[in-house]
Scaffold this motif. Sequence first.
Motif: not given
Lengths: 638, 257
Positions: A100-103, A114-116, A152-159, A629-630
């Motif tokens: 959803v964030d990406t769309i 594709n995004v899913w 986005v509102l979550v911490e999902r980025t690896f670095y 979906e969205v």
Amino acid sequence: MSMKLDARIPDGPVEGKWHSWLDSHRLVGPRNRGDYEVIVVGTGLAGASAAATMAGMGYRVKAFCFQDSARRAHSIAAQGGINATKDYANEGDSVHRLFVDTIKGGDFRAREANVWRLAELSTGIIDQAVAQGVPFNREYGGMLATRSFGGVLVERTFYCRGQTGQQLLLGAYQALQMQVHAGQAEVMSRHEMLDLVVVDGRARGIVARNLTTGEISAHAADCVVLATGGYCNVYYLSTNAKNSNATAIWRAYKRGAGFANPCFTQIHPTCIPQSGDYQSKLTLMSESLRNDGRIWVPRNADEDREPSEIPEEDRLYYLEERYPSYGNLVPRDVASRQAKIVCDDGLGVGPTGRGVYLDFRDAIEEKGEETIAGRYGNLFAMYERITGESPWKTPMRIYPAPHYSMGGLWVDYGLQTTIPGLFAIGEANFSDHGANRLGASAMMQCLADGYFILPHTVTDYLADLDTETDPNDPAFRETVLAAEERVGKLMGVGGTTAPSVFHRRLGQIMLDRCGITREKEGLESAIEDIRELREEFWSDLRVPGTGEELNQSLELAGRLADYFELAELMCADAIERDESAGCHLREEHQTEEGEAVRDDKLHATVQVWEHRGEDERPDLHHEHLSFDEVEPTARSYK
Amino acid sequence: MNFKLRVWRQPSEGNEGGFEAHEVSGVDPEASFLEMLDILNEKIVADGGDPIAYDRDCMEGVCGSCSLLIDGIPHGPRQVTSCQTFMRDFPDGAEISVEPFRNSAFPVIRDLVVDRSPLDRIIEAGGYISVTSGPQPEPNTNPVRPEDQEHAMDAAICIGCGACVAACPNGSAMLFTGAKVAHLNSLPQGDPERFDRAHGMVAQHDEEGFGGCTNFGECQAVCPQEISIKVIGELYHDYRQAMLHRLRARRGAVKPQ
């Protein structure tokens, strides 16, 4: 109207599409894979991961790059991180949420299926990279660390500190070198693709120039994968590497591949501002800085105090004021546009007046120097190295710069272009980011394409391929001759001006009229000016030396010749897209506050261009996007 | 600002090279060294000459393409890459010499462009963890101590530019080789192949014609990523172990991978 756009999206609910595709695609047996040769052009995250994976499966792979080593592709410069829905932080993150964030981030101009799939494959990328030894940052207990990113509102980025792209690319590069050692892959460095060889409608090889000797030769294969990155260098000043170019995808377009959404180019909000005319490139400062940095300008246009002396009440934290819930973490297009607006209002800072402050004072006070140094130490050092100013003492100055092209070659669900046997992955295709890419999504897409999607879709193609490639087909010789002729033409103009001079002028036209904002009249006049400049180029260009040696002027001139044509298509595409969407803000279509206003009835489509011949207007085709979906809504980050 | 340059010109590998004098004027102090060369090149082209060839790409100090020997020092005076060297780092009117990275294993292709493919071949000889693509174990089932990760990262940031080689009086590429070994061997994922990696990469290093390390330390003094010479010590540690493993293997006790 010959081009047919069939996205070949599997039936069924979105969450099951990729699995049903995997369950039903055709296979090539392990003993037969060595009979097939695959050419991969470009060795960035997408190309290197695809080449390594396919070689590991047993295909014979030939990987081309114009750099002196596969390790130097521009993915190496990606800083901030890579998204994955591991939900280690226990915030309720999920595949659905990343989807959803990406769309939504792409302003409802990307393909849902594709995004899913991208969101679904995201976690496997982290697993793959860790297994290769990519040193992601860890928490005290040894578990993987994550942080948040724009939109986005979550911490999902690896670095990996601020060098995530470097580490992921080295992982893929090393995997490729392992296959070179095993004899499964060959890397053709210092080779630039100049054309695509098409035989009976299928991609059968490429023509490349050996940049060291100047030799132009054909290379045959059973299919061709373009992983040649984006085209933001059309703006001259961009965050792309100096040699990043559009020639491979542009040649493919002229051989019949559809070009999708060329006008969707992202202007990244946090770059070091331009300081003079001599400048050859702009440097990105990772978006992750917006996690802790606060963006502001002085409230008064005549402010002349040092930034550190400007009191709170005289500072305009415009993103925090206008977007209270996302604040400094709004998506890139919004942040860039707002920076332009405050600078247009005369509030910009720095010698050119085109800059805003990114201030770490409060974060350093609250979290301590050690924490901030751990997160951004190398970025601060980089900023200081380039500008001579220390972000520990005075706020950074930043301004938007062209950074990423969401547009690219049109591909179906299997990442295949409209030319059978020609695939496009990573930034070179148009697929997953719609009208605006979210931070930390580029590397995710490149590696999902390269490690997990393309190797299977190529297998499906090869399993069904019932004719062998004949390297003696006249098409190979003809394509080589055409490329040689083109080089001869560039060498023979006989003018007086270096290619870079024209490039700078082209960039100015594009930045002014096809940049952060666009409007119809400006775009139309841009097309006129591009044509005029192009004529001048073809009459006053000077390429010294010969074509039979290392000749960097010739390389530049060839890329620039293609940029002229692409620039015109970008403007034409921007005119046709008579709405605002994501990065594409048409001044005619905006709210009073400067937010993009989409037209979902007419423009919920991918605009795909088909080449019809030199100096003929290309045909425009549409792939209609459906959102099951969205529900498309006006994006709100308030 | 104005500068007098002595630039190495060489048409190709086989041909002899030599210095050529140039002057550039009106350079903005904020211009990078490579942008100064761009200004010079545009002038050379306008005057009907052949521009100077040099490698560059990202211009951010991370791709490792640029490789200039500036006043005899790899990348110049500030221990940053050539592209991150700025004209404000030089006094106005300075005379500056510009050459390619010098090493017999790095033949000159043209002017300031050299062939650094030996470094790729050293990576080929073991600079990876042998996994292919596909489902992998969940990473958090195998925790990595943050200090090990930091240590790995300190070495993994090598950009493969070859400045260490150009600075070394022996022409050794041990800092480059050691950095990769230290990166992979300090992580649990890299442990199973640690000895083969050390052995294979050093063997390839020697085969390419690079010299041995005798602890001059010039490499770490010019490394734009500030990689410590300690990585060479770590490499030697594993290399010695590898030799013992091989000896044992010859006696039939342990079979090397």
